[in-house]
Design an enzyme around this catalytic site. Structure first.
Site, PDB file in Angstrom:
ATOM      1  CG  HIS A   1     144.110   9.918  46.190  1.00  0.00           C
ATOM      2  ND1 HIS A   1     143.760  10.469  47.415  1.00  0.00           N
ATOM      3  CD2 HIS A   1     145.388   9.532  46.306  1.00  0.00           C
ATOM      4  CE1 HIS A   1     144.810  10.419  48.228  1.00  0.00           C
ATOM      5  NE2 HIS A   1     145.814   9.855  47.569  1.00  0.00           N
ATOM      6  CG  LEU A   2     142.495   3.466  42.053  1.00  0.00           C
ATOM      7  CD1 LEU A   2     142.533   2.492  43.225  1.00  0.00           C
ATOM      8  CD2 LEU A   2     141.442   3.022  41.038  1.00  0.00           C
TER       9      LEU A   2
END
Length: 167
Positions: A122-123
């Site tokens: 995830h960013l």
């Protein structure tokens, strides 16, 4: 004598809320009908954008691929490109809607890399403001969340379609 008490009633959900079995990000990916409850800002065929329930700063959100993987190097290029495009639009959203002076963008890959949920990449997009670090962060290793989580979610949710529509 008890010291170092920080009043944070919004965290009571963490203790009392029903726990999700398996990967929390896969749960969000698979339950579009619960987007409001799960604080999803946007979703498409490759990714979804969701508020971080335990944010570093107000309006901190994440861009997450629907594909369950912990290996960025194995993520299909079209998914990575979509995540990057969403990050560009997300930065503009944060600057326009919450008047962020800057934004930290990053990924923690693997447990050793600092990932809290290491099994699903995830960013993070973390809005920042000049002077947003104060003494409590420096000496108590604690962050103060200065606004209501639900209010900021609703504000971002209402405007997110205008920012992510052309991705």
């Amino acid at each position: 004598m008890m010291q170092d008490i920080l009043y944070a009633p919004w965290r009571s959900d963490y203790v009392t809320h029903e726990k999700i079995e398996g990967c929390v990000f896969c749960h969000i990916s698979e339950n579009e009908k619960d987007d409001e409850e799960l604080h999803v800002l946007y979703r498409d065929e490759f990714c979804f954008v969701v508020m971080n329930r335990y944010p570093y700063t107000p309006a901190h959100f994440m861009i997450i691929p629907h594909i369950h993987t912990d290996k960025l190097e194995e993520l299909p290029s079209e998914v990575w490109l979509r995540m990057s495009a969403l990050a560009q639009k997300g930065v503009k959203l944060l600057k326009d809607v919450v008047s962020a002076h800057g934004v930290n963008i990053g990924m923690n890959l693997g447990k050793a890399g600092g990932a809290g949920i290491a099994e699903h990449i995830h960013l993070h997009l973390v809005p920042r403001w000049e002077g947003d670090t104060n003494f409590i962060t420096s000496i108590a290793n604690t962050r103060v969340y200065s606004t209501d989580f639900e209010k900021i979610y609703k504000k971002l949710k209402d405007l997110a379609p205008n920012y992510f529509k052309d991705v």
